[in-house]
Design a protein around this motif. Structure first.
Motif, mmCIF file in Angstrom:
data_model
loop_
_atom_site.group_PDB
_atom_site.id
_atom_site.type_symbol
_atom_site.label_atom_id
_atom_site.label_comp_id
_atom_site.label_asym_id
_atom_site.label_seq_id
_atom_site.Cartn_x
_atom_site.Cartn_y
_atom_site.Cartn_z
ATOM 1 N N GLU A 297 0.825 -1.212 0.000
ATOM 2 C CA GLU A 297 0.000 0.000 0.000
ATOM 3 C C GLU A 297 0.862 1.265 0.000
ATOM 4 O O GLU A 297 0.591 2.215 -0.734
ATOM 5 C CB GLU A 297 -0.940 0.028 1.216
ATOM 6 N N GLU A 298 1.903 1.266 0.831
ATOM 7 C CA GLU A 298 2.780 2.431 0.905
ATOM 8 C C GLU A 298 3.637 2.555 -0.349
ATOM 9 O O GLU A 298 3.913 3.645 -0.827
ATOM 10 C CB GLU A 298 3.664 2.371 2.155
ATOM 11 N N LEU A 299 4.072 1.419 -0.862
ATOM 12 C CA LEU A 299 4.853 1.424 -2.102
ATOM 13 C C LEU A 299 4.024 2.017 -3.246
ATOM 14 O O LEU A 299 4.531 2.775 -4.075
ATOM 15 C CB LEU A 299 5.288 -0.004 -2.428
ATOM 16 N N TYR A 300 2.757 1.695 -3.271
ATOM 17 C CA TYR A 300 1.850 2.221 -4.285
ATOM 18 C C TYR A 300 1.716 3.746 -4.140
ATOM 19 O O TYR A 300 1.702 4.473 -5.134
ATOM 20 C CB TYR A 300 0.487 1.533 -4.175
ATOM 21 N N ARG A 301 1.659 4.236 -2.895
ATOM 22 C CA ARG A 301 1.601 5.691 -2.663
ATOM 23 C C ARG A 301 2.866 6.366 -3.188
ATOM 24 O O ARG A 301 2.808 7.423 -3.805
ATOM 25 C CB ARG A 301 1.423 5.993 -1.176
ATOM 26 N N LEU A 302 4.013 5.749 -2.906
ATOM 27 C CA LEU A 302 5.275 6.297 -3.397
ATOM 28 C C LEU A 302 5.300 6.293 -4.919
ATOM 29 O O LEU A 302 5.681 7.278 -5.555
ATOM 30 C CB LEU A 302 6.451 5.497 -2.827
ATOM 31 N N ALA A 303 4.864 5.205 -5.515
ATOM 32 C CA ALA A 303 4.847 5.102 -6.974
ATOM 33 C C ALA A 303 3.917 6.136 -7.603
ATOM 34 O O ALA A 303 4.170 6.621 -8.708
ATOM 35 C CB ALA A 303 4.439 3.694 -7.392
ATOM 36 N N SER A 304 2.864 6.510 -6.882
ATOM 37 C CA SER A 304 1.900 7.466 -7.445
ATOM 38 C C SER A 304 2.485 8.870 -7.600
ATOM 39 O O SER A 304 1.982 9.670 -8.390
ATOM 40 C CB SER A 304 0.623 7.509 -6.604
ATOM 41 N N ILE A 305 3.560 9.191 -6.870
ATOM 42 C CA ILE A 305 4.180 10.509 -7.032
ATOM 43 C C ILE A 305 5.365 10.469 -8.004
ATOM 44 O O ILE A 305 5.951 11.502 -8.307
ATOM 45 C CB ILE A 305 4.610 11.125 -5.683
ATOM 46 N N ALA A 306 5.708 9.263 -8.479
ATOM 47 C CA ALA A 306 6.821 9.119 -9.426
ATOM 48 C C ALA A 306 6.342 9.454 -10.842
ATOM 49 O O ALA A 306 5.231 9.090 -11.224
ATOM 50 C CB ALA A 306 7.375 7.702 -9.381
ATOM 51 N N LYS A 307 7.178 10.154 -11.571
ATOM 52 C CA LYS A 307 6.851 10.542 -12.956
ATOM 53 C C LYS A 307 7.848 9.888 -13.908
ATOM 54 O O LYS A 307 9.030 9.799 -13.598
ATOM 55 C CB LYS A 307 6.928 12.054 -13.092
ATOM 56 N N VAL A 308 7.366 9.473 -15.054
ATOM 57 C CA VAL A 308 8.248 8.909 -16.068
ATOM 58 C C VAL A 308 8.850 10.072 -16.852
ATOM 59 O O VAL A 308 8.129 10.952 -17.332
ATOM 60 C CB VAL A 308 7.491 7.947 -17.021
ATOM 61 N N VAL A 309 10.187 10.103 -16.932
ATOM 62 C CA VAL A 309 10.900 11.181 -17.616
ATOM 63 C C VAL A 309 11.923 10.590 -18.577
ATOM 64 O O VAL A 309 12.336 9.447 -18.442
ATOM 65 C CB VAL A 309 11.613 12.125 -16.608
ATOM 66 N N GLY A 310 12.325 11.406 -19.547
ATOM 67 C CA GLY A 310 13.341 10.980 -20.497
ATOM 68 C C GLY A 310 14.473 11.992 -20.563
ATOM 69 O O GLY A 310 14.255 13.197 -20.384
ATOM 70 N N PHE A 311 15.689 11.482 -20.756
ATOM 71 C CA PHE A 311 16.875 12.325 -20.890
ATOM 72 C C PHE A 311 17.623 11.897 -22.146
ATOM 73 O O PHE A 311 18.026 10.734 -22.259
ATOM 74 C CB PHE A 311 17.809 12.174 -19.683
ATOM 75 N N PRO A 312 17.843 12.812 -23.101
ATOM 76 C CA PRO A 312 18.668 12.466 -24.260
ATOM 77 C C PRO A 312 20.117 12.222 -23.831
ATOM 78 O O PRO A 312 20.548 12.689 -22.772
ATOM 79 C CB PRO A 312 18.586 13.719 -25.145
ATOM 80 N N ALA A 313 20.848 11.505 -24.647
ATOM 81 C CA ALA A 313 22.263 11.248 -24.369
ATOM 82 C C ALA A 313 22.990 12.566 -24.128
ATOM 83 O O ALA A 313 22.692 13.588 -24.760
ATOM 84 C CB ALA A 313 22.899 10.501 -25.536
ATOM 85 N N ASP A 314 23.928 12.543 -23.194
ATOM 86 C CA ASP A 314 24.809 13.656 -22.837
ATOM 87 C C ASP A 314 24.145 14.757 -22.016
ATOM 88 O O ASP A 314 24.786 15.765 -21.722
ATOM 89 C CB ASP A 314 25.482 14.268 -24.074
ATOM 90 N N VAL A 315 22.904 14.597 -21.629
ATOM 91 C CA VAL A 315 22.254 15.591 -20.776
ATOM 92 C C VAL A 315 22.681 15.347 -19.331
ATOM 93 O O VAL A 315 22.715 14.212 -18.859
ATOM 94 C CB VAL A 315 20.716 15.533 -20.912
ATOM 95 N N VAL A 316 23.002 16.424 -18.628
ATOM 96 C CA VAL A 316 23.396 16.335 -17.221
ATOM 97 C C VAL A 316 22.124 16.379 -16.366
ATOM 98 O O VAL A 316 21.353 17.333 -16.442
ATOM 99 C CB VAL A 316 24.355 17.495 -16.850
ATOM 100 N N LEU A 317 21.921 15.334 -15.550
ATOM 101 C CA LEU A 317 20.768 15.277 -14.657
ATOM 102 C C LEU A 317 21.006 16.178 -13.453
ATOM 103 O O LEU A 317 20.097 16.879 -13.001
ATOM 104 C CB LEU A 317 20.525 13.850 -14.169
ATOM 105 N N PHE A 318 22.208 16.124 -12.905
ATOM 106 C CA PHE A 318 22.607 17.021 -11.825
ATOM 107 C C PHE A 318 24.118 17.050 -11.756
ATOM 108 O O PHE A 318 24.793 16.161 -12.252
ATOM 109 C CB PHE A 318 21.995 16.631 -10.466
ATOM 110 N N ARG A 319 24.635 18.119 -11.161
ATOM 111 C CA ARG A 319 26.082 18.287 -11.006
ATOM 112 C C ARG A 319 26.505 17.966 -9.582
ATOM 113 O O ARG A 319 25.698 18.047 -8.655
ATOM 114 C CB ARG A 319 26.489 19.732 -11.315
#
Length: 158
Positions: free
Chosen positions: A42-64
């Motif tokens: 149940e809690e895992l499902y709550r956590l999953a509900s706030i997760a978003k599917v995102v895409g990053f092209p090659a060579d993009v910096v997610l964070f420094r």
């Protein structure tokens, strides 16, 4: 006053339609990450509900390195390279592995630079959303602590 302009990574792109995941599929990916493995469905499902599917092209910096963590990511498809200043070593994170989770959990700056090595699809959980969820779900917090304590007892890194 510093002459440096603060780095602001480009926002992640919406993932291709083929990468759409159900909340159940996101929950399954999250369960594969050690600190979430003890969380009830149940809690895992709550956590999953706030997760978003995102895409990053090659060579993009997610964070420094030294950035404040704004999210953590679980790689669905592709690879992310982690590099640290002053080191030639590069860690490669692939499918079903987390990137940025330690920094979100500890609220410490990111320890490495994360760069998409190829076109990458991930699920992203925003740090603020994550902490809002934790503040209202002590069972998730207890499950994370339980996992961390087990790792400490085994003498492994958390």
């Amino acid at each position: 006053m510093s002459d440096q302009i603060p780095y602001s990574p480009p926002p992640p792109a919406e993932a291709p339609a083929a990468a759409a995941l159900t909340t159940l599929q996101k929950a399954d990916l999250l369960r594969g990450v050690g600190v979430f493995s003890e969380i009830r469905v149940e809690e895992l499902y709550r956590l999953a509900s706030i997760a978003k599917v995102v895409g990053f092209p090659a060579d993009v910096v997610l964070f420094r390195q030294n950035d404040s963590a704004v999210a953590f990511y679980i790689v669905v498809r592709g690879e992310v390279g982690l590099t640290r200043q002053g080191s030639d070593d590069r860690e490669v994170v692939g499918p079903e592995q987390a990137v940025g989770l330690h920094s979100v959990l500890t609220q410490e700056p990111c320890a490495a630079r994360a760069t998409a090595l190829e076109d990458t699809v991930a699920i992203a959980v925003g740090a603020e959303d994550f902490y809002n969820l934790l503040s209202n779900n002590t069972e998730i917090v207890a499950s994370i602590f339980k996992c961390m304590i087990r790792k400490l007892e085994l003498g492994t890194k958390s």
